[in-house]
Every structure is written in C-alpha cells, then in structure tokens.
Design an enzyme around this catalytic site. Structure first.
Site, PDB file in Angstrom:
ATOM      1  N   ASP A 285      35.502 -31.238   8.882  1.00  0.00           N
ATOM      2  CA  ASP A 285      35.056 -32.637   8.955  1.00  0.00           C
ATOM      3  C   ASP A 285      33.535 -32.709   8.929  1.00  0.00           C
ATOM      4  OD1 ASP A 285      34.734 -35.326   9.320  1.00  0.00           O
ATOM      5  OD2 ASP A 285      35.400 -35.353  11.419  1.00  0.00           O
ATOM      6  N   LYS A 292      27.820 -36.286   9.370  1.00  0.00           N
ATOM      7  CA  LYS A 292      27.512 -35.973  10.770  1.00  0.00           C
ATOM      8  C   LYS A 292      26.148 -35.306  10.884  1.00  0.00           C
ATOM      9  CE  LYS A 292      32.227 -35.064  12.436  1.00  0.00           C
ATOM     10  NZ  LYS A 292      32.241 -36.112  13.474  1.00  0.00           N
ATOM     11  N   ASP A 362      33.609 -41.163   8.583  1.00  0.00           N
ATOM     12  CA  ASP A 362      33.777 -40.163   9.640  1.00  0.00           C
ATOM     13  C   ASP A 362      34.962 -40.507  10.558  1.00  0.00           C
ATOM     14  OD1 ASP A 362      33.266 -37.853  11.015  1.00  0.00           O
ATOM     15  OD2 ASP A 362      31.542 -38.642  12.123  1.00  0.00           O
ATOM     16  N   ARG A 366      42.333 -40.959  11.719  1.00  0.00           N
ATOM     17  CA  ARG A 366      43.284 -42.080  11.810  1.00  0.00           C
ATOM     18  C   ARG A 366      43.814 -42.467  10.434  1.00  0.00           C
ATOM     19  NH1 ARG A 366      38.607 -45.357  14.755  1.00  0.00           N
ATOM     20  NH2 ARG A 366      38.261 -43.236  15.460  1.00  0.00           N
TER      21      ARG A 366
HETATM   22  N1  BES Z   1      36.693 -35.071  14.356  1.00  0.00           N
HETATM   23  C1  BES Z   1      35.930 -36.120  14.910  1.00  0.00           C
HETATM   24  C2  BES Z   1      36.089 -36.254  16.418  1.00  0.00           C
HETATM   25  C3  BES Z   1      35.589 -35.110  17.264  1.00  0.00           C
HETATM   26  C4  BES Z   1      34.345 -35.171  17.858  1.00  0.00           C
HETATM   27  C5  BES Z   1      36.399 -34.022  17.515  1.00  0.00           C
HETATM   28  C6  BES Z   1      33.925 -34.125  18.655  1.00  0.00           C
HETATM   29  C7  BES Z   1      35.969 -32.970  18.305  1.00  0.00           C
HETATM   30  C8  BES Z   1      34.732 -33.027  18.882  1.00  0.00           C
HETATM   31  C9  BES Z   1      36.356 -37.451  14.288  1.00  0.00           C
HETATM   32  O1  BES Z   1      36.795 -37.399  12.978  1.00  0.00           O
HETATM   33  C10 BES Z   1      35.168 -38.357  14.310  1.00  0.00           C
HETATM   34  O2  BES Z   1      34.232 -38.076  13.620  1.00  0.00           O
HETATM   35  N2  BES Z   1      35.243 -39.417  15.108  1.00  0.00           N
HETATM   36  C11 BES Z   1      34.203 -40.360  15.214  1.00  0.00           C
HETATM   37  C12 BES Z   1      34.810 -41.743  15.095  1.00  0.00           C
HETATM   38  C13 BES Z   1      33.806 -42.844  14.860  1.00  0.00           C
HETATM   39  C14 BES Z   1      33.137 -42.676  13.514  1.00  0.00           C
HETATM   40  C15 BES Z   1      34.521 -44.169  14.919  1.00  0.00           C
HETATM   41  C16 BES Z   1      33.533 -40.191  16.572  1.00  0.00           C
HETATM   42  O3  BES Z   1      34.209 -39.902  17.556  1.00  0.00           O
HETATM   43  O4  BES Z   1      32.308 -40.317  16.626  1.00  0.00           O
HETATM   44 ZN    ZN Z   2      37.596 -35.613  12.372  1.00  0.00          ZN
HETATM   45 MN    MN Z   3      35.233 -37.531  11.569  1.00  0.00          MN
END
Ligand code: BES
Ligand code: ZN
Ligand code: MN
Length: 513
Positions: A285, A292, A362, A366
C-alpha cells in the site's frame, strides 16, 4: 518444452522455499527420563516447594531453595530464573506462578511462549523437559497449551538472512495426562500455530515478492491434497463480468493484476450455510496517487495481513478437519501510483450496483472489501460474515497494541465477539457504528464516498464496508491495523507480523459451527 518444465520447477521451488519450518517438536510423557539435564519447573511458593521442584531441592541437598533465596525469587511477580548445576541437573529454568489464579488456555499459551523465549535466550538449540506439576489450573490439559504457546513463539522470518536465527527445539512435557495432551496438541492446536506462522510468513514477505498472483500460487499450493477444499480464483476477466469496479480500480495502478482467492472448505453438513471470512489483501500500500509519506511506508508490505490471516485460518480448519462449512475470501491488489491509477475524485462502480467516489486513493482496503463482501453474500449466502483488515491508522491510535477494533451493528453481538477474543488469546474492543457515520459518507456526485470528513476514521471505514453487508446478516468487522505489526515481542510472538486473527477466527468458527 525444456524451458517450460524448467520454469515450472523454478516456480515450484519458489513456492516451497517460502514455507518456513518451525523446527520444534514436542512429546508428552507420564514419567521423566532419567537423563533430563535441562528442566523447567513452576514454583508458586518458594517457601513450600512441591512436586518436581521439591524433588530437585532434595536431590541437590537444599541448593535449589538456597539459590531461590539468594536470587530473591518471588513467584507472584511471575519471575523467571535460570539456575545451573542443581543436583544432577545442568540447567533449571524456574518460572514463578501466582497460585491464586487458575491458569486458562491463553494464560498457559503465554507461559509456553515465555518458556520458548527464555530457553532460546541461552542456546539456539534447545532440549528440555517441562514438568507441569507446579501449575495451578482447573484442567488436566495444561501441557498441550504450553506446547501450543511455545510453538507460536518459536518463529523467525529469516529466509533472507545468511545466518539463521532459529535453532531446533525438542521439548518433553511431563504430565500425568500425556495422551490427552498429546491428542489436543497434535490433532488440533498444532494446526492453529502453523496457520499463524503461515500468516506471518505472508505478511513479512517484501512487496516485490508477494503480489496477488504469487499470493494465490503460494497459498493454493499449501492446500494441495487437503480434504474438503475447493479453490477458486477470480481474475480481471471474472471481475469485469461481476462489475467489481472497486477491486479492479484499486489494482489498476500496478503492473500486477488484482485477484480474488476464494477457498471453500466443506467440512460440515452439505447444504449448511457457511461462515464467510473476508480478509484485506493489499500486497503493498503506497497510498496510490494519494501517496503516503516516507516514514514507515515499508510496513505496508504487511497490508495483506487480513488476507494472510484468512489463509492461515482456512488452513488450520481444514487440517484439523473441523466439522463446519467456511468460505475464505481474499481480495488481492497492489495499491500503486501510476499513469493509469485511479485518481481522487474518480467514481467507481461496485458489484452491488452502487457507486463510490474516491476521496483518497489511500482508503483502498474498504474498496476491495466492498466487492469481496458483496460477492460473498451473493454467491455463498453465509449465515455470518466477518471481515478483517489493516484498515485504519485511526483504529491503531485508539486501541494500541492490545486490542483489535471491533465493529458490529449492535452491542450484545459485540459483547459476544469480545468473548471469542478472551477465549482465543486475541483481544478485541468495540468501536461504535452510528447512523451519522453513514450520513458522513454520502457523496455529492456518487452514492457514497470512500472517506468522510475525518473523525472517527475507524468507524467511517466500517460504515463503507457495512454499506455492502445486508442489515440482517450477523456481521463482524475487525480492524487490525494496530495489532498486526508489533515493534517489540510479546509472549507468543517475536516482534514483527503477529499473524493476528488466525487464533481469533479459529475460535469464532468453533463457537458458531
Ligand atoms: N493500510 C492503511 C492503514 C494502516 C495504517 C495499516 C497503519 C497499518 C498501519 C490504510 O489503507 C490506510 O491508508 N488508511 C488511511 C485511511 C484514510 C485515508 C481515510 C489511514 O488510516 O490514514
Ligand atoms: Zn491499506
Ligand atoms: Mn491505504
């Protein structure tokens, strides 16, 4: 022809070399061998020794008790002490036990993990006898849980290191119920530990070496010859047929096409509605176009932990021949930025027929789960549905290392799901799901959008997935972003990927078959 078979051999090698073997073997005996020169004993009262501890003290003319005193050993603080040259015995590992508390399964498993860590801290290869007579438990089955905990802890992902970290362990448990314990470990608990190790392997693998098709190949290979298992793989053509625009959209920026791996296990009665387990399988990711920041991005190689846990659970259930029907669904994609990647503002079609506006590329987990959970219901008509995902940083910030975030549609069900956690040793804590969370994901130009205004992030993520789950279907959402990757070890696992969810889902299946 020649090159073809060479390619075949090469890929087969790749797949088999992938599986890490935990070099640990456990035996269960009623009486100790005379030559046991490394032993583990439990002590709950240093002033009133009993069982093997008492025997050690007698054999050593009181040296054992004297050493405990010299080291100011107090059992209640769960102290651990390494002693040398006690009577005939070269090494004694003394483990303090609080006698006021009867030890349940997870507590014994933690102890087993502690023993593994302590024994391997002094020598790589371990040969030891564990005397369970000092344990306070309501059950005669203690050794099997110790072995299971030991097995869980005895893991390292060292395939890329020239020097291997793990040695071999041969552990003998001395218990009056040797057969019962052996049975439980060898025909049941062992397979859960193997499933956990499989999940850790998959999650620890670098993104370059674990893309959707390779995940499919690796996992499928492990089910060859396993009874009552059918494997189905959806490729992009299939996804087009089903209109899985969300899953295809996330995979679009990568040179590796998305896949959906489906493992059908039919160990139960024919026609009985299955339990469906769906796990997020983002093989890496980057965030996509909503890229990110650099810090810790490498950890996103483990963003397939949900899918890895589903694979590990399915493997455990099938190996131990559980009497149940379960479908494991693993939507797999790599979230990359590229000229043909999806953009913020894009609108994706889902299999459900509804549309999703992308606010952040990101928030991709979901999206792939939206199509996966819909497909699960449409095709398999499950009696309950669980999805598991490293979904949000928000869940990690709220609950830390100890609890995975749990979201269901009602509190009594959440309480029941917390109970599953208590029994399995993997704990969950509820977060809310409110009408307003569904309001917050209404889009101006599509049916919904993939993220809300911000807080509360974990619930918003759950609401997006919940949009694709029928209101009347028992539904469990687990966000494991905080618990799956730990920066320091716990009793039952070294630091790094925990394989979180295998133990939980295994227990969930036991409780709902
Ligand atoms: N894979 C990440 C979530 C994550 C963060 C997993 C840290 C493990 C450690 C997920 O896909 C993500 O990026 N989530 C975002 C959502 C936001 C963009 C609404 C997040 O949590 O910042
Ligand atoms: Zn993710
Ligand atoms: Mn993500």
């Amino acid at each position: 022809m020649k090159t073809l078979s060479l390619i075949f051999i090469a890929s087969a090698l790749l797949v088999t070399s992938f599986i890490s073997l935990a070099n640990a073997s456990f035996s269960f005996v009623e009486t100790a061998q005379d030559d046991a020169n490394k032993v583990v004993v439990f002590v709950s009262d240093a002033a009133a020794l009993s069982g093997q501890a008492l025997q050690l003290n007698q054999q050593s003319d009181g040296r054992f008790a004297a050493l405990l005193e010299l080291n100011e050993f107090t059992p209640s603080s769960q102290g651990i002490l390494h002693l040398q040259m006690v009577g005939e015995v070269d090494d004694v590992l003394v483990i303090g036990i609080d006698s006021d508390k009867a030890l349940d399964g997870p507590a014994l498993q933690n102890l087993g993990g502690k023993i593994a860590a302590s024994l391997s801290s002094t020598s790589k290869d371990v040969e030891a006898s564990v005397f369970v007579d000092g344990l306070s438990s309501d059950s005669s089955i203690t050794a099997a849980h110790l072995a299971y905990g030991y097995h869980l802890r005895h893991y390292s992902f060292d395939k890329y290191q020239s020097k291997k970290q793990e040695g071999e362990s041969n552990i003998t448990f001395v218990t009056p119920s040797a057969n019962e314990n052996e049975n439980l470990y060898a025909n049941d608990l062992k397979f859960i530990a193997q499933g956990v190790h499989l999940a850790r392997d998959l999650a620890s693998e670098p993104g370059k070496s674990m893309y959707p098709q390779l995940f499919v190949d690796t996992v499928s290979a492990l089910f060859k010859g396993v009874d009552n298992v059918k494997i189905d793989v959806l490729d992009v053509k299939d996804m087009e047929k089903y209109n899985m625009g969300a899953l295809m959209g996330v995979g679009k920026g990568s040179i590796h096409e998305p896949r959906m791996l489906v493992i059908e296990y039919t160990g139960g009665k024919r026609g009985d509605a299955p339990i469906a387990l769906a796990g997020k399988g983002i093989t890496f990711d980057t965030g996509g176009i909503s890229i990110k920041p650099n810090t810790n991005m490498w950890m996103m190689k483990a963003d397939l932990s949900g899918a890895a846990a589903v694979a590990g659970t399915m493997h455990a259930l099938a190996q131990r021949g559980e009497n149940v029907n379960v479908i494991g669904l693993m939507p797999l994609a790599e979230n990359m930025p590229a000229e043909d990647a999806i953009r913020p503002g894009d609108v994706l079609q889902t299999m459900q027929g509804t549309t999703i506006e992308i606010i952040s590329t990101d928030a991709e987990g979901r999206l792939i789960l939206a199509d996966a959970v819909y497909y699960a219901q449409d095709k398999y008509k499950p009696k309950m549905l669980l999805n598991i995902a490293t979904l949000t940083g928000s869940a990690a910030r709220a609950l830390g290392d100890e609890y995975a975030a749990l979201v269901t549609r009602n509190m009594p069900y959440s309480l029941q799901m917390m109970e599953v956690g208590e029994k399995s040793g993997e704990h969950v804590w509820p977060l809310p799901l409110h009408e307003n969370h569904f309001e917050q994901i209404k889009s101006d130009i599509a049916d919904i959008k993939n993220s809300g205004a911000g807080n509360p992030g974990a619930s918003i993520g759950a609401a997006v997935i919940g949009t694709f789950v029928a209101d009347d279907l028992p539904w469990v959402h687990l966000d494991i972003a905080g618990v799956d990757w730990l920066s320091s070890s716990i009793d039952v696992a070294p630091k790094g990927s925990q394989g979180w969810g295998v133990r939980y889902m295994d227990q969930l299946v036991r409780d709902n078959k």
